[in-house]
Write a protein that holds these residues in place. Structure first.
Motif, mmCIF file in Angstrom:
data_model
loop_
_atom_site.group_PDB
_atom_site.id
_atom_site.type_symbol
_atom_site.label_atom_id
_atom_site.label_comp_id
_atom_site.label_asym_id
_atom_site.label_seq_id
_atom_site.Cartn_x
_atom_site.Cartn_y
_atom_site.Cartn_z
ATOM 1 N N THR A 24 1.158 27.181 29.356
ATOM 2 C CA THR A 24 2.295 27.548 30.224
ATOM 3 C C THR A 24 2.504 28.677 30.119
ATOM 4 N N GLU A 25 2.274 29.715 29.136
ATOM 5 C CA GLU A 25 2.855 31.094 29.171
ATOM 6 C C GLU A 25 1.766 31.624 28.139
ATOM 7 N N LEU A 26 1.210 32.921 28.404
ATOM 8 C CA LEU A 26 0.281 33.835 28.027
ATOM 9 C C LEU A 26 0.881 35.138 28.052
ATOM 10 N N LYS A 27 1.124 35.646 26.911
ATOM 11 C CA LYS A 27 1.675 37.086 26.637
ATOM 12 C C LYS A 27 0.415 37.996 26.056
ATOM 13 N N LEU A 28 -0.184 38.995 26.684
ATOM 14 C CA LEU A 28 -1.237 39.676 25.994
ATOM 15 C C LEU A 28 -0.691 41.007 25.469
ATOM 16 N N ALA A 29 -1.057 41.328 24.331
ATOM 17 C CA ALA A 29 -0.542 42.611 23.782
ATOM 18 C C ALA A 29 -1.517 43.834 24.277
ATOM 19 N N LEU A 30 -0.909 44.944 24.642
ATOM 20 C CA LEU A 30 -1.379 45.827 25.140
ATOM 21 C C LEU A 30 -1.391 47.045 24.337
ATOM 22 N N THR A 31 -2.708 47.519 23.826
ATOM 23 C CA THR A 31 -2.875 48.819 23.061
ATOM 24 C C THR A 31 -3.164 49.912 24.009
ATOM 25 N N GLY A 32 -2.368 50.804 24.167
ATOM 26 C CA GLY A 32 -2.543 51.949 25.211
ATOM 27 C C GLY A 32 -1.239 52.264 26.060
ATOM 28 N N VAL A 33 -1.432 52.971 26.916
ATOM 29 C CA VAL A 33 -0.113 53.325 27.514
ATOM 30 C C VAL A 33 -0.084 52.476 29.024
ATOM 31 N N VAL A 34 1.107 51.944 29.311
ATOM 32 C CA VAL A 34 1.089 51.210 30.588
ATOM 33 C C VAL A 34 0.840 51.910 31.878
ATOM 34 N N THR A 35 0.722 53.203 31.794
ATOM 35 C CA THR A 35 0.494 54.093 32.975
ATOM 36 C C THR A 35 -1.258 54.115 33.213
ATOM 37 N N ASN A 36 -1.772 53.631 32.213
ATOM 38 C CA ASN A 36 -3.275 53.762 32.293
ATOM 39 C C ASN A 36 -3.892 52.419 32.727
ATOM 40 N N ILE A 37 -3.097 51.575 33.106
ATOM 41 C CA ILE A 37 -3.836 50.002 33.755
ATOM 42 C C ILE A 37 -2.753 49.546 34.581
ATOM 43 N N SER A 38 -3.186 48.767 35.652
ATOM 44 C CA SER A 38 -2.313 48.201 36.545
ATOM 45 C C SER A 38 -2.953 47.147 37.045
ATOM 46 N N ASN A 39 -2.208 46.243 37.840
ATOM 47 C CA ASN A 39 -2.648 44.864 38.547
ATOM 48 C C ASN A 39 -3.532 43.997 37.822
ATOM 49 N N ILE A 40 -2.729 43.617 36.305
ATOM 50 C CA ILE A 40 -3.550 42.930 35.580
ATOM 51 C C ILE A 40 -3.655 41.343 35.902
ATOM 52 N N THR A 41 -4.679 40.739 36.010
ATOM 53 C CA THR A 41 -5.059 39.510 36.642
ATOM 54 C C THR A 41 -5.763 38.528 35.536
ATOM 55 N N LEU A 42 -5.631 37.239 35.800
ATOM 56 C CA LEU A 42 -6.301 36.263 34.934
ATOM 57 C C LEU A 42 -7.230 35.526 36.006
ATOM 58 N N TRP A 43 -8.610 35.262 35.500
ATOM 59 C CA TRP A 43 -9.484 34.447 36.274
ATOM 60 C C TRP A 43 -10.197 33.329 35.680
ATOM 61 N N ASP A 44 -10.222 32.279 36.184
ATOM 62 C CA ASP A 44 -11.074 31.035 35.778
ATOM 63 C C ASP A 44 -12.344 31.174 36.602
ATOM 64 N N GLY A 45 -13.358 31.906 36.134
ATOM 65 C CA GLY A 45 -14.628 32.147 36.732
ATOM 66 C C GLY A 45 -14.370 33.088 37.980
ATOM 67 N N THR A 46 -14.504 32.613 39.166
ATOM 68 C CA THR A 46 -14.222 33.500 40.522
ATOM 69 C C THR A 46 -12.876 33.002 41.054
ATOM 70 N N THR A 47 -12.203 32.403 40.479
ATOM 71 C CA THR A 47 -10.847 31.915 40.965
ATOM 72 C C THR A 47 -9.620 32.531 40.343
ATOM 73 N N GLN A 48 -8.950 33.379 40.978
ATOM 74 C CA GLN A 48 -7.803 34.035 40.131
ATOM 75 C C GLN A 48 -6.607 32.913 39.918
ATOM 76 N N ILE A 49 -6.201 33.242 38.768
ATOM 77 C CA ILE A 49 -4.854 32.181 38.183
ATOM 78 C C ILE A 49 -3.643 33.034 38.578
ATOM 79 N N GLY A 50 -2.698 32.368 39.411
ATOM 80 C CA GLY A 50 -1.708 32.723 39.717
ATOM 81 C C GLY A 50 -1.672 34.248 40.265
ATOM 82 N N SER A 51 -0.515 35.077 40.017
ATOM 83 C CA SER A 51 -0.318 36.433 40.789
ATOM 84 C C SER A 51 -0.714 37.348 39.627
#
Length: 276
Positions: A109-136
């Protein structure tokens, strides 16, 4: 007469049970069984055997509990540490495998990922089940990026389900902004068991953190470096034409074979090539 009949007792386990409990069924005393002779029609009192009066018959102790789940890095799909170029999109950052135990399936129901790095160095993070994107898509806030939300009790919907005794691999992709810092690194992992929320599909309640095993921490994932531009390797192919003699006047003869190999950072367009 002289025969044995085996009776099996079955029961349904109620949903909403989220603490471990034990259940024992037994036939406690002789008058718990009512029996009559088929011919005599007389009442028959049960006994332990021909020589003893009835002793209680107790079943084994059955435990009612929830399922378990393991989160790990999927070694077959998780990318090795590599360089991703600024301004590229949909780069594979991590691959996590969710494995449900044999007791029941689970809903993430909820997945929280820990980021090692600076938030401005990564964007538009998405989850995928194969070729299908999960949610937004989601953005990192501080040191975490969160997908979905959990409520106490059973959630009718979630990010994805995993059937009992089955696995599901989820890919994590992201864009590298054009303004990212060259040489910086980024990494996404599961920081702790409390960072993933699960519901049992049969128990229909939240799984306790003690039911979760986390093998997807930063000790198991890989960090990726941000590059300013891609790379191109040029080398003679191992299958280039061997030394030989060509007849004067012949055409279309292979003289050399060159391999041009692009690095993982970005696609490369070759606009000219000079042979000397």
């Amino acid at each position: 007469a002289g025969a044995t009949k085996t009776v099996y007792a079955y029961a349904d386990i109620a949903g909403g049970i989220f603490t471990s409990r034990t259940v024992i069924f037994e036939i406690t005393q002789a008058n718990d069984v009512t029996a009559y002779g088929e011919n005599s029609a007389g009442s028959v009192e049960i006994s332990h055997n021909d020589a003893q009066s009835y002793l209680r018959a107790t079943g084994n102790t059955m435990t009612v509990n929830q399922g378990t789940v393991t989160v790990a890095v999927d070694a077959s799909l998780n990318p090795a540490s590599q360089t991703y170029v600024k301004g590229t999109s949909n780069r594979l950052i991590s691959a996590f495998k969710f494995s449900a135990g044999s007791v029941e399936g689970v809903r993430v129901t909820e997945l929280k990922l820990a980021l090692t790095g600076v938030v401005t160095n990564i964007s538009n993070i998405t989850l995928w089940d194969g070729t299908t994107q999960i949610g937004s898509s989601a953005s990192a806030v501080g040191s975490y990026v969160t997908f979905g939300s959990n409520t106490i009790g059973f959630d009718s919907t979630g990010l994805f389900d995993v059937a009992k005794s089955a696995n599901k691999t989820i890919l994590v992709r992201a864009d590298i902004p054009s303004g990212a810092t060259t040489g910086a690194t980024i990494e996404l992992s599961v920081g702790s068991v409390s960072d993933v929320k699960f519901d049992g599909l049969d128990s229909r309640y939240d799984l306790a953190s003690s039911a979760v095993t986390n093998n997807a921490s930063s000790a198991n994932t890989n960090a990726h470096t941000i590059g300013a531009s891609g790379s191109l390797t040029v080398a003679k192919s191992a299958t280039t034409a061997s030394t030989q003699t060509y007849v004067k006047g012949s055409t279309g003869k292979e003289v050399v074979k060159i391999n041009l190999t692009a690095g993982s950072g970005e696609d490369i367009s070759v606009t000219s090539l000079t042979l000397r």
